[in-house]
Design a protein around this motif. Structure first.
Motif, PDB file in Angstrom:
ATOM      1  N   THR A  28      51.013 -55.196 120.661  1.00  0.00           N
ATOM      2  CA  THR A  28      51.353 -55.097 119.239  1.00  0.00           C
ATOM      3  C   THR A  28      51.312 -56.498 118.647  1.00  0.00           C
ATOM      4  OG1 THR A  28      52.785 -53.245 119.798  1.00  0.00           O
ATOM      5  CG2 THR A  28      52.995 -54.185 117.582  1.00  0.00           C
ATOM      6  N   PHE A  29      50.155 -56.855 118.171  1.00  0.00           N
ATOM      7  CA  PHE A  29      49.895 -58.220 117.729  1.00  0.00           C
ATOM      8  C   PHE A  29      50.907 -58.693 116.697  1.00  0.00           C
ATOM      9  CE2 PHE A  29      47.228 -61.843 117.278  1.00  0.00           C
ATOM     10  CZ  PHE A  29      47.181 -62.156 115.940  1.00  0.00           C
ATOM     11  N   ASN A  30      51.273 -57.784 115.776  1.00  0.00           N
ATOM     12  CA  ASN A  30      52.175 -58.165 114.692  1.00  0.00           C
ATOM     13  C   ASN A  30      53.542 -58.639 115.199  1.00  0.00           C
ATOM     14  OD1 ASN A  30      50.033 -56.877 113.486  1.00  0.00           O
ATOM     15  ND2 ASN A  30      51.283 -55.886 111.921  1.00  0.00           N
ATOM     16  N   ASP A  31      53.908 -58.289 116.422  1.00  0.00           N
ATOM     17  CA  ASP A  31      55.223 -58.636 116.963  1.00  0.00           C
ATOM     18  C   ASP A  31      55.225 -59.979 117.693  1.00  0.00           C
ATOM     19  OD1 ASP A  31      56.116 -55.223 117.942  1.00  0.00           O
ATOM     20  OD2 ASP A  31      56.185 -56.268 116.001  1.00  0.00           O
ATOM     21  N   TYR A  32      54.093 -60.648 117.720  1.00  0.00           N
ATOM     22  CA  TYR A  32      53.973 -61.850 118.540  1.00  0.00           C
ATOM     23  C   TYR A  32      53.647 -63.086 117.721  1.00  0.00           C
ATOM     24  CZ  TYR A  32      54.142 -59.145 122.818  1.00  0.00           C
ATOM     25  OH  TYR A  32      54.545 -58.345 123.845  1.00  0.00           O
ATOM     26  N   ALA A  33      54.380 -64.149 118.005  1.00  0.00           N
ATOM     27  CA  ALA A  33      53.977 -65.459 117.510  1.00  0.00           C
ATOM     28  C   ALA A  33      52.787 -65.934 118.342  1.00  0.00           C
ATOM     29  CB  ALA A  33      55.117 -66.456 117.633  1.00  0.00           C
ATOM     30  N   ILE A  34      51.930 -66.695 117.700  1.00  0.00           N
ATOM     31  CA  ILE A  34      50.732 -67.193 118.367  1.00  0.00           C
ATOM     32  C   ILE A  34      50.696 -68.713 118.263  1.00  0.00           C
ATOM     33  CG2 ILE A  34      48.211 -67.139 118.452  1.00  0.00           C
ATOM     34  CD1 ILE A  34      49.436 -64.435 119.064  1.00  0.00           C
ATOM     35  N   ALA A  35      50.252 -69.338 119.320  1.00  0.00           N
ATOM     36  CA  ALA A  35      50.151 -70.795 119.325  1.00  0.00           C
ATOM     37  C   ALA A  35      48.827 -71.233 119.935  1.00  0.00           C
ATOM     38  CB  ALA A  35      51.303 -71.411 120.099  1.00  0.00           C
ATOM     39  N   TRP A  36      48.423 -72.424 119.551  1.00  0.00           N
ATOM     40  CA  TRP A  36      47.272 -73.076 120.166  1.00  0.00           C
ATOM     41  C   TRP A  36      47.765 -74.268 120.966  1.00  0.00           C
ATOM     42  CZ3 TRP A  36      42.327 -71.396 120.312  1.00  0.00           C
ATOM     43  CH2 TRP A  36      41.941 -70.414 119.397  1.00  0.00           C
ATOM     44  N   PHE A  37      47.209 -74.394 122.167  1.00  0.00           N
ATOM     45  CA  PHE A  37      47.486 -75.530 123.029  1.00  0.00           C
ATOM     46  C   PHE A  37      46.147 -76.168 123.403  1.00  0.00           C
ATOM     47  CE2 PHE A  37      51.996 -74.952 124.011  1.00  0.00           C
ATOM     48  CZ  PHE A  37      52.198 -73.668 123.535  1.00  0.00           C
TER      49      PHE A  37
END
Length: 126
Positions: A28-37
């Motif tokens: 459920t993409f909407n429930d997740y924070a996303i980050a770039w490393f």
């Protein structure tokens, strides 16, 4: 199976631009924070940018502020990282990561993220 797939890396000259994409599936993409490393050879993986579930919170590491822009499209389950004015020191493998964090929160600390992509190479060189 949760999957994150990065794309958009490549070779670019100093001062150039690239747009990285992170496509998600099977959660459920909407429930997740996303980050770039990113991780350069011989260096530890460092946080570059993050975006909260509703995009109300965005953060950047100091080295990329004013040059990189993160955005997300929840309908397409995609996060983008627009990288402008690239420098040789931006050369690294770039990874996206997903974590179920508090609403309106994100972090560029590695340990809060559960899922990781395989990475895409960015090389800035003349």
């Amino acid at each position: 199976q949760v999957q994150l797939v990065e794309s958009g890396g490549g070779l670019v000259q100093p001062g150039g631009s690239l747009r990285l994409s992170c496509a998600a599936s099977a959660f459920t993409f909407n429930d997740y924070a996303i980050a770039w490393f990113r991780q350069a050879p011989g260096k530890e993986r460092e946080g570059v940018s993050c975006i909260s579930t509703n995009a109300n919170t965005i953060d950047y590491t100091d080295a990329v502020k004013g040059r990189f822009t993160i955005s997300r499209d929840n309908a397409k389950k995609t996060v983008h990282l627009q990288m402008n004015s690239l420098k040789p020191e931006d050369t690294a493998v770039y990874y996206c990561a997903a974590g179920r964090l508090l609403e309106d929160y994100c972090s560029i600390r590695r340990y809060v993220y559960d899922y990781w992509g395989q990475g895409t190479q960015v090389t800035v060189s003349s």
